[in-house]
Motif scaffolding. Structure first.
Motif, PDB file in Angstrom:
ATOM      1  N   GLY A 152      13.182  -6.253  13.553  1.00  0.00           N
ATOM      2  CA  GLY A 152      12.032  -6.569  13.779  1.00  0.00           C
ATOM      3  C   GLY A 152      10.930  -5.842  14.185  1.00  0.00           C
ATOM      4  O   GLY A 152       9.946  -5.647  13.715  1.00  0.00           O
ATOM      5  N   ALA A 153      11.349  -4.979  15.154  1.00  0.00           N
ATOM      6  CA  ALA A 153      10.139  -4.065  15.909  1.00  0.00           C
ATOM      7  C   ALA A 153       9.871  -3.037  14.996  1.00  0.00           C
ATOM      8  O   ALA A 153       8.805  -2.747  14.866  1.00  0.00           O
ATOM      9  N   TYR A 154      10.833  -2.472  14.312  1.00  0.00           N
ATOM     10  CA  TYR A 154      10.653  -1.441  13.243  1.00  0.00           C
ATOM     11  C   TYR A 154       9.721  -1.890  12.085  1.00  0.00           C
ATOM     12  O   TYR A 154       8.721  -1.148  11.763  1.00  0.00           O
ATOM     13  N   VAL A 155       9.930  -3.099  11.640  1.00  0.00           N
ATOM     14  CA  VAL A 155       9.586  -3.383  10.475  1.00  0.00           C
ATOM     15  C   VAL A 155       7.952  -3.787  10.879  1.00  0.00           C
ATOM     16  O   VAL A 155       6.978  -3.267  10.196  1.00  0.00           O
ATOM     17  N   ALA A 156       7.831  -4.302  11.951  1.00  0.00           N
ATOM     18  CA  ALA A 156       6.510  -4.735  12.486  1.00  0.00           C
ATOM     19  C   ALA A 156       5.839  -3.328  12.746  1.00  0.00           C
ATOM     20  O   ALA A 156       4.431  -3.418  12.538  1.00  0.00           O
ATOM     21  N   SER A 157       6.290  -2.538  13.070  1.00  0.00           N
ATOM     22  CA  SER A 157       5.704  -1.152  13.495  1.00  0.00           C
ATOM     23  C   SER A 157       5.343  -0.419  12.392  1.00  0.00           C
ATOM     24  O   SER A 157       3.945  -0.201  11.944  1.00  0.00           O
ATOM     25  N   VAL A 158       6.205  -0.094  11.327  1.00  0.00           N
ATOM     26  CA  VAL A 158       5.770   0.615  10.088  1.00  0.00           C
ATOM     27  C   VAL A 158       4.654  -0.261   9.340  1.00  0.00           C
ATOM     28  O   VAL A 158       4.160   0.311   8.195  1.00  0.00           O
ATOM     29  N   THR A 159       4.881  -1.658   9.081  1.00  0.00           N
ATOM     30  CA  THR A 159       3.826  -2.373   8.406  1.00  0.00           C
ATOM     31  C   THR A 159       2.702  -2.336   8.837  1.00  0.00           C
ATOM     32  O   THR A 159       1.825  -2.789   8.174  1.00  0.00           O
ATOM     33  N   THR A 160       2.464  -1.948  10.150  1.00  0.00           N
ATOM     34  CA  THR A 160       1.019  -1.703  10.567  1.00  0.00           C
ATOM     35  C   THR A 160       0.715  -0.330  10.756  1.00  0.00           C
ATOM     36  O   THR A 160      -0.983  -0.003  11.257  1.00  0.00           O
ATOM     37  N   LEU A 161       1.313   0.567  10.650  1.00  0.00           N
ATOM     38  CA  LEU A 161       1.154   1.970  11.115  1.00  0.00           C
ATOM     39  C   LEU A 161       0.118   2.640  10.046  1.00  0.00           C
ATOM     40  O   LEU A 161      -0.125   3.564  10.177  1.00  0.00           O
ATOM     41  N   GLY A 162       0.477   2.052   8.814  1.00  0.00           N
ATOM     42  CA  GLY A 162      -0.247   2.832   7.630  1.00  0.00           C
ATOM     43  C   GLY A 162       0.790   3.885   7.083  1.00  0.00           C
ATOM     44  O   GLY A 162       1.923   3.982   7.569  1.00  0.00           O
ATOM     45  N   ALA A 163       0.476   4.382   5.946  1.00  0.00           N
ATOM     46  CA  ALA A 163       1.513   5.162   5.239  1.00  0.00           C
ATOM     47  C   ALA A 163       1.689   6.360   5.999  1.00  0.00           C
ATOM     48  O   ALA A 163       0.847   6.946   6.811  1.00  0.00           O
ATOM     49  N   SER A 164       3.107   6.766   5.959  1.00  0.00           N
ATOM     50  CA  SER A 164       3.535   7.911   6.642  1.00  0.00           C
ATOM     51  C   SER A 164       2.845   9.216   6.298  1.00  0.00           C
ATOM     52  O   SER A 164       2.888   9.328   5.003  1.00  0.00           O
ATOM     53  N   GLN A 165       2.267  10.350   6.926  1.00  0.00           N
ATOM     54  CA  GLN A 165       1.767  11.373   6.476  1.00  0.00           C
ATOM     55  C   GLN A 165       2.840  12.521   6.217  1.00  0.00           C
ATOM     56  O   GLN A 165       3.355  12.609   7.576  1.00  0.00           O
ATOM     57  N   PRO A 166       2.782  13.227   5.299  1.00  0.00           N
ATOM     58  CA  PRO A 166       3.798  14.047   5.266  1.00  0.00           C
ATOM     59  C   PRO A 166       3.434  15.140   6.133  1.00  0.00           C
ATOM     60  O   PRO A 166       2.183  15.725   6.109  1.00  0.00           O
ATOM     61  N   GLY A 167       4.124  15.696   7.120  1.00  0.00           N
ATOM     62  CA  GLY A 167       4.123  16.573   8.022  1.00  0.00           C
ATOM     63  C   GLY A 167       3.162  16.242   9.069  1.00  0.00           C
ATOM     64  O   GLY A 167       3.091  16.909  10.165  1.00  0.00           O
ATOM     65  N   GLY A 168       3.098  14.822   9.363  1.00  0.00           N
ATOM     66  CA  GLY A 168       2.551  14.186  10.467  1.00  0.00           C
ATOM     67  C   GLY A 168       3.435  14.205  11.499  1.00  0.00           C
ATOM     68  O   GLY A 168       4.874  14.594  11.454  1.00  0.00           O
ATOM     69  N   TYR A 169       3.165  13.767  12.568  1.00  0.00           N
ATOM     70  CA  TYR A 169       3.942  13.828  13.989  1.00  0.00           C
ATOM     71  C   TYR A 169       4.960  12.782  13.877  1.00  0.00           C
ATOM     72  O   TYR A 169       6.121  12.872  14.694  1.00  0.00           O
ATOM     73  N   GLN A 170       4.882  11.721  13.049  1.00  0.00           N
ATOM     74  CA  GLN A 170       6.105  10.776  12.945  1.00  0.00           C
ATOM     75  C   GLN A 170       6.424  10.542  11.411  1.00  0.00           C
ATOM     76  O   GLN A 170       5.398  10.097  10.724  1.00  0.00           O
ATOM     77  N   GLN A 171       7.711  10.287  11.327  1.00  0.00           N
ATOM     78  CA  GLN A 171       7.967   9.924   9.691  1.00  0.00           C
ATOM     79  C   GLN A 171       8.721   8.546   9.646  1.00  0.00           C
ATOM     80  O   GLN A 171       9.497   8.321  10.494  1.00  0.00           O
ATOM     81  N   TYR A 172       8.190   8.124   8.622  1.00  0.00           N
ATOM     82  CA  TYR A 172       9.002   6.717   8.743  1.00  0.00           C
ATOM     83  C   TYR A 172       8.793   6.115   7.169  1.00  0.00           C
ATOM     84  O   TYR A 172       8.048   6.647   6.221  1.00  0.00           O
ATOM     85  N   ILE A 173       9.725   5.016   6.933  1.00  0.00           N
ATOM     86  CA  ILE A 173       9.608   4.601   5.500  1.00  0.00           C
ATOM     87  C   ILE A 173       8.744   3.109   5.562  1.00  0.00           C
ATOM     88  O   ILE A 173       8.196   3.018   6.704  1.00  0.00           O
ATOM     89  N   LEU A 174       8.491   2.749   4.349  1.00  0.00           N
ATOM     90  CA  LEU A 174       7.601   1.371   4.275  1.00  0.00           C
ATOM     91  C   LEU A 174       6.239   1.391   4.921  1.00  0.00           C
ATOM     92  O   LEU A 174       5.883   0.212   5.297  1.00  0.00           O
TER      93      LEU A 174
END
Lengths: 266, 342
Positions: free
Chosen positions: B47-69
Motif C-alpha cells: 500500500g505504501a509503495y503503490v501510494a508513493s509511485v502513483t503520486t511521484l510521477g513517472a520515473s526519470q531514467p538516470g534520476g536519483y530513484q527508479q521505480y515502476i508504475l
C-alpha cells in the motif's frame, strides 16, 4: 442368512434409495480402511451403522460427507453425485455429519453454536454484514426463537449464554445434535451420538431422533451401544475390516454367524 | 505547546492511527477468523509503495530513484490504488498460502512470503529503488490547502482519524452479527464449520482480502505522512509487533487492540527512546524488542485473553430459571465479562 458383499439393489428397500453408496474404496497409506462398501438408505429411515472398532464406519461417514474422497466408487444423495463434492457443498444439500469427538465451537456461546448452523442467513456474508443490523435483525430474531426452542427441548436453556467450552462431555454431544438440527438437514450422519450422554437425557435424545425420523429426516447412526440401535433403527449395516458383512433388520443380523465372529474376534 | 512538541504529538498521533488500523485488520484476520498472518507487513508495505509511485510521477531514467508504475494520481485515488493493490496481493498470496486448513502451516508460508518479498524488493532496484527506497513522496492536498507545516500536520491527524473511523465501522460490522459468528466458528473449528455448510476457503479468502486492503490503506496513509519508504521500514519482524499488540490488548476485541497498540507502540517503543544512550550502540532497539518479548511472554503466561478479552455475546432473550437469574442478581459472573469495553 449370509449376506457378504451385498449390493445396493439387494437391500430390502420399500422406498427408492435416498442415499446410495456403491463400491466405495479408500486407503490411508498401506491401510485399506474401506474396501468395496455398498449400501443404500431409503428415505425417512434410521439406518444403524455398526461394527467393531476399526471397521471403517467413521471413514465411510467421512466419504459420504465429503471430508474424505473415495479412491474409487460413488455416493449419490437425493439424486446427485456427491462422490467428490467438498463438505460444505454436501452440507448445503442437506446432508449433515456430526463427529465422534466433540467439535463444538469452544469460544462461542451455546446459543451462538446453534445460530451459526442456520443456512442462508441474511447477515452471514460480507456484504450482508456491511448492510448493517437492520438488514438481518428480523431474520436473526426468527432463528433465535428456533434455537431457544431447541435448547429448551434438550434442557440446555440455562447454559444458553455460556461458552460451549464450559459444557460437560455429554452436553457437548447434545449441543452438536441440536446444532445439526439448526442446519435444516434432510439427512443426518450421526457418529456415535450417544457417547457420553447418560440415562434420562439419552432417552430424550433417542425419542427426539425418532420423532425427527417421523418428521421425515433420514439418518445413518454409527453406534457402539447396540441396544440403542435395537430401539431406533429400521435396519442396520454391519461392517468389519472395511467391508460390509451383513445388512438387514437388527434381529436377523444378530443371528448372522459372520457378524458374531467379527464382534468376537475384534 | 511549542512547535517541536506539536510536531512530536502529530507524529505520535498519526503513527497511532496507522497502527490502530493495521492492528484492527490483523485482529480481524487472526482474532476473529483465526488466520495466522505472519506476512501481514507486506500488505501494509505494498500500500505504501503503490501510494508513493502513483503520486511521484513517472520515473526519470538516470534520476536519483527508479521505480515502476510512476503516475500522478490525485489524492484519494492514490489511496484507492493502494487498497486495490493490497487486495490483489491478498488474492495472489492467499491462493496458495490459505490452501490447507492447518493454521501453523498458513503462518509459516506467510512468513516465508514476507521474507522473500523483503529480499526481492531490496535487491530489485528497478521496482521501488531497492534498499534506497523511495523519498520525496508528495503530501496529499498540501498545495491545495495552503496550510503551514504545523497546521497541515494537524489536518493530517484529522485525516488519519477519518480512516480509523471508517476502518472501525467496517471491521465492527464484519465481526458482529451472523457474519462475525460464522468467522469465529471458522476460527474455533474449521472442520465442523465446513460440515455445517461453510465454504472455508472462500470465507478465509474474503477475510484475508479485507485485511489486506485495510493494511494497504494504512501503509498509504503512513507513507504520505512520512514522505519516504524503504525495505528497512517493513522488516518481516514488524508483523510480530502487531501480533504482540493484540495479544497484550486482547484478541478479538477492538477496544483491547486499541489499548494494546497504545501500550506497545506509543508506550514502549516511544518510552525506550528516552533511555540514556549508554553501553552498546543499538541499546534502544535491543531494549525495545526485549521489553516487547517479555511483555508478550508474561501475557501469554498469566493473562492469555489479554487486557480486554473477547466479548461474550449474550443472545438469549428468555427468562432464566433459578440458576441463571440468581447468578445475575448476586453478580456471579466470570471476570472477563466485567472488562467489556465494546
Amino acid at each position: 442368512m449370509h449376506m457378504s458383499m451385498v449390493n445396493a439393489d439387494q437391500l430390502p428397500a420399500a422406498e427408492p434409495a435416498f442415499l446410495t453408496v456403491t463400491d466405495l474404496w479408500r486407503s490411508f497409506g498401506g491401510v485399506q480402511a474401506v474396501a468395496g462398501v455398498s449400501f443404500a438408505v431409503p428415505q425417512h429411515q434410521i439406518i444403524g451403522l455398526i461394527g467393531p472398532n476399526g471397521a471403517g464406519k467413521s471413514t465411510v461417514m467421512n466419504l459420504i460427507a465429503g471430508i474424505e474422497h473415495p479412491d474409487r466408487g460413488s455416493v449419490f444423495f437425493d439424486g446427485a453425485d456427491i462422490s467428490h463434492a467438498p463438505p460444505h457443498q454436501v452440507a448445503k444439500r442437506g446432508l449433515i455429519r456430526t463427529f465422534q469427538i466433540s467439535s463444538e465451537f469452544a469460544r462461542l456461546t451455546v446459543l451462538e453454536n446453534l445460530m451459526m448452523a442456520v443456512p442462508h442467513q441474511r447477515g452471514a456474508t460480507f456484504w450482508g454484514a456491511m448492510r448493517g443490523r437492520r438488514f438481518w435483525s428480523e431474520d436473526e430474531k426468527v432463528n433465535l426463537e428456533r434455537a431457544q426452542d431447541l435448547l429448551e427441548r434438550f434442557h440446555l436453556s440455562d447454559l444458553a449464554d455460556d461458552y460451549a467450552s464450559d459444557l460437560s462431555g455429554g452436553q457437548k454431544r447434545i449441543l452438536e445434535i441440536a446444532r445439526s438440527m439448526m442446519a435444516e438437514p434432510k439427512m443426518l450422519l450421526l457418529d456415535e451420538p450417544f457417547a457420553g450422554i447418560a440415562g434420562p437425557l439419552a432417552r430424550t435424545v433417542e425419542e427426539y431422533l425418532m420423532a425427527l425420523r417421523d418428521e421425515g429426516v433420514t439418518m445413518i447412526m454409527a453406534e457402539h451401544e447396540l441396544s440403542v440401535i435395537d430401539r431406533c433403527s429400521d435396519s442396520v449395516v454391519v461392517m468389519a475390516l472395511g467391508k460390509v458383512i451383513a445388512t438387514g433388520r437388527m434381529e436377523d443380523v444378530r443371528q448372522n454367524q459372520e457378524v458374531i465372529d467379527a464382534y468376537l474376534t475384534a | 505547546m511549542s512547535v517541536a512538541w506539536q510536531f512530536y504529538a502529530i507524529t505520535l498521533l498519526v503513527y497511532f492511527g496507522v497502527n490502530l488500523m493495521a492492528g484492527w485488520a490483523i485482529n480481524f484476520q487472526y482474532g476473529v477468523a483465526g488466520i495466522l498472518n505472519f506476512g501481514f507487513i507486506i500488505f501494509q508495505s505494498i500500500g505504501a509503495y503503490v501510494a508513493s509511485v502513483t503520486t511521484l510521477g513517472a520515473s526519470q531514467p538516470g534520476g536519483y530513484q527508479q521505480y515502476i508504475l510512476g503516475a500522478t494520481l490525485p489524492w484519494p485515488l492514490s489511496i484507492v490504488a493502494a487498497g486495490i493493490a493490497g487486495g490483489l496481493l491478498a488474492i495472489v498470496v492467499g491462493s496458495f498460502a490459505l490452501r490447507p486448513i492447518g493454521r501453523a502451516f498458513q503462518g509459516i508460508v506467510l512468513l516465508i512470503v514476507a521474507v522473500i518479498a523483503s529480499d526481492l524488493v531490496s535487491t530489485e532496484f528497478g521496482w521501488f529503488d531497492g534498499t534506497n527506497g523511495l523519498a520525496a513522496i508528495p503530501k496529499p492536498l498540501q498545495g491545495a490547502l495552503g496550510l503551514g507545516l504545523v497546521s497541515y500536520g494537524w489536518f493530517y491527524v484529522g485525516l488519519t482519524a477519518v480512516f480509523c473511523v471508517v476502518t472501525y465501522f467496517v471491521i465492527r460490522r464484519c465481526s458482529t452479527g451472523p457474519y462475525g459468528r460464522k468467522l469465529r466458528a471458522l476460527r474455533e473449528n474449521a472442520r465442523s464449520a465446513s460440515a455445517l455448510g461453510v465454504n472455508v476457503r472462500k470465507e478465509t479468502m474474503v477475510v484475508f482480502v479485507v485485511g489486506g486492503v485495510i493494511a494497504a490503506i494504512s501503509g498509504a496513509v503512513l507513507v504520505q505522512f512520512l514522505g519516504a519508504w524503504a525495505p528497512s521500514t517493513w522488516m518481516p519482524s514488524e508483523t510480530f509487533l502487531y501480533i504482540a499488540a493484540i495479544v497484550v490488548g486482547g484478541v478479538d476485541n477492538m477496544a483491547g487492540v486499541a489499548l494494546g497498540v497504545a501500550i506497545l507502540y506509543t508506550g514502549i517503543l516511544e518510552g525506550v527512546q528516552y533511555f540514556p544512550s549508554i553501553g552498546v550502540g543499538n541499546l534502544v532497539g535491543a531494549v525495545q524488542w526485549m521489553a516487547i518479548g517479555i511483555l508478550v511472554a508474561l501475557f501469554l503466561w498469566f493473562r492469555p485473553q489479554g487486557m480486554v478479552p473477547q466479548r461474550r455475546r449474550r443472545l438469549s432473550t428468555r427468562v432464566r430459571t433459578v440458576r441463571g437469574s440468581r447468578a445475575n442478581v448476586v453478580g456471579v459472573r466470570e471476570r472477563d465479562d466485567k472488562n467489556v469495553l465494546t
